[in-house]
Motif scaffolding. Sequence first.
Motif, mmCIF file in Angstrom:
data_model
loop_
_atom_site.group_PDB
_atom_site.id
_atom_site.type_symbol
_atom_site.label_atom_id
_atom_site.label_comp_id
_atom_site.label_asym_id
_atom_site.label_seq_id
_atom_site.Cartn_x
_atom_site.Cartn_y
_atom_site.Cartn_z
ATOM 1 N N LEU A 1 0.846 -1.185 0.000
ATOM 2 C CA LEU A 1 0.000 0.000 0.000
ATOM 3 C C LEU A 1 0.883 1.237 0.000
ATOM 4 N N VAL A 2 0.516 2.211 -0.817
ATOM 5 C CA VAL A 2 1.153 3.521 -0.803
ATOM 6 C C VAL A 2 0.052 4.528 -0.481
ATOM 7 N N ALA A 3 0.233 5.257 0.600
ATOM 8 C CA ALA A 3 -0.737 6.267 1.028
ATOM 9 C C ALA A 3 -0.065 7.634 0.949
ATOM 10 N N THR A 4 -0.690 8.549 0.210
ATOM 11 C CA THR A 4 -0.121 9.876 0.018
ATOM 12 C C THR A 4 -0.981 10.923 0.705
ATOM 13 N N LYS B 1 -5.493 7.738 15.976
ATOM 14 C CA LYS B 1 -4.976 9.041 16.413
ATOM 15 C C LYS B 1 -4.347 9.776 15.231
ATOM 16 N N LEU B 2 -3.569 9.064 14.434
ATOM 17 C CA LEU B 2 -2.950 9.669 13.251
ATOM 18 C C LEU B 2 -4.030 10.195 12.303
ATOM 19 N N ALA B 3 -4.992 9.353 11.974
ATOM 20 C CA ALA B 3 -6.040 9.733 11.024
ATOM 21 C C ALA B 3 -6.808 10.966 11.502
ATOM 22 N N LYS B 4 -7.146 10.979 12.773
ATOM 23 C CA LYS B 4 -7.908 12.107 13.320
ATOM 24 C C LYS B 4 -7.063 13.377 13.339
ATOM 25 N N THR B 5 -5.786 13.260 13.679
ATOM 26 C CA THR B 5 -4.913 14.425 13.774
ATOM 27 C C THR B 5 -4.649 15.047 12.410
ATOM 28 N N VAL B 6 -4.331 14.239 11.420
ATOM 29 C CA VAL B 6 -3.944 14.797 10.113
ATOM 30 C C VAL B 6 -5.133 15.322 9.315
ATOM 31 N N GLU B 7 -6.329 14.865 9.625
ATOM 32 C CA GLU B 7 -7.506 15.242 8.838
ATOM 33 C C GLU B 7 -7.619 16.751 8.631
ATOM 34 N N ALA B 8 -7.398 17.529 9.658
ATOM 35 C CA ALA B 8 -7.544 18.985 9.573
ATOM 36 C C ALA B 8 -6.455 19.645 8.740
ATOM 37 N N TYR B 9 -5.371 18.937 8.473
ATOM 38 C CA TYR B 9 -4.224 19.523 7.777
ATOM 39 C C TYR B 9 -4.088 19.062 6.329
ATOM 40 N N LEU B 10 -5.043 18.282 5.834
ATOM 41 C CA LEU B 10 -4.964 17.773 4.468
ATOM 42 C C LEU B 10 -5.553 18.762 3.467
ATOM 43 N N GLU B 11 -4.884 18.904 2.334
ATOM 44 C CA GLU B 11 -5.418 19.709 1.227
ATOM 45 C C GLU B 11 -6.635 19.019 0.622
ATOM 46 N N HIS B 12 -6.596 17.694 0.549
ATOM 47 C CA HIS B 12 -7.696 16.880 0.034
ATOM 48 C C HIS B 12 -7.557 15.499 0.638
ATOM 49 N N PRO B 13 -8.559 14.632 0.494
ATOM 50 C CA PRO B 13 -8.482 13.305 1.130
ATOM 51 C C PRO B 13 -7.222 12.527 0.728
ATOM 52 N N MET B 14 -6.773 11.714 1.651
ATOM 53 C CA MET B 14 -5.608 10.874 1.433
ATOM 54 C C MET B 14 -5.805 10.004 0.189
ATOM 55 N N ASN B 15 -4.756 9.839 -0.594
ATOM 56 C CA ASN B 15 -4.798 8.978 -1.776
ATOM 57 C C ASN B 15 -4.205 7.616 -1.403
ATOM 58 N N LEU B 16 -4.943 6.544 -1.670
ATOM 59 C CA LEU B 16 -4.491 5.193 -1.365
ATOM 60 C C LEU B 16 -4.292 4.427 -2.662
ATOM 61 N N LEU B 17 -3.151 3.771 -2.774
ATOM 62 C CA LEU B 17 -2.827 2.962 -3.936
ATOM 63 C C LEU B 17 -2.469 1.570 -3.442
ATOM 64 N N PHE B 18 -3.328 0.586 -3.728
ATOM 65 C CA PHE B 18 -3.096 -0.803 -3.332
ATOM 66 C C PHE B 18 -2.370 -1.499 -4.468
ATOM 67 N N LEU B 19 -1.326 -2.257 -4.130
ATOM 68 C CA LEU B 19 -0.479 -2.872 -5.140
ATOM 69 C C LEU B 19 -0.426 -4.387 -4.984
ATOM 70 N N ASN B 20 -0.308 -5.079 -6.095
ATOM 71 C CA ASN B 20 -0.037 -6.509 -6.110
ATOM 72 C C ASN B 20 1.269 -6.701 -6.879
ATOM 73 N N GLU B 21 2.190 -7.405 -6.263
ATOM 74 C CA GLU B 21 3.467 -7.671 -6.923
ATOM 75 C C GLU B 21 3.269 -8.551 -8.150
ATOM 76 N N ILE B 22 3.978 -8.222 -9.203
ATOM 77 C CA ILE B 22 3.964 -9.045 -10.419
ATOM 78 C C ILE B 22 4.931 -10.187 -10.202
#
Length: 99
Positions: free
Chosen positions: A7-10, A76-97
């Motif tokens: 997972l890559v979360a931006t 705690k992380l999710a609640k804390t960062v919510e107010a400081y985000l420009e837009h919702p977190m981007n999640l990219l789920f990956l499967n190895e080839i």
Amino acid sequence: MSQDLRLVATLDLKEGSWEKIAAVVKECVEQTRQEDGNQFYAAHFEQGNHNRVVFIEHWASQKALDFHLQTAHFQKLAKTVEAYLEHPMNLLFLNEIKE
């Protein structure tokens, strides 16, 4: 047999927000690395940009990730960062080839 996942979360932060969330990010990283099923968990800055924080994660299973999402340190992380985000977190789920 459960498949591991990556997972890559931006997080794109509002200007100057890093200092306000740094401690909770570092705390979450430290505690997450101790969780069963965690293979890798690290937070990064995009090179030259402290307003973009990128988490790179590797989990042994969906069950391990689901457990992580319910932990007090992640909540705690999710609640804390919510107010400081420009837009919702981007999640990219990956499967190895694999061959």
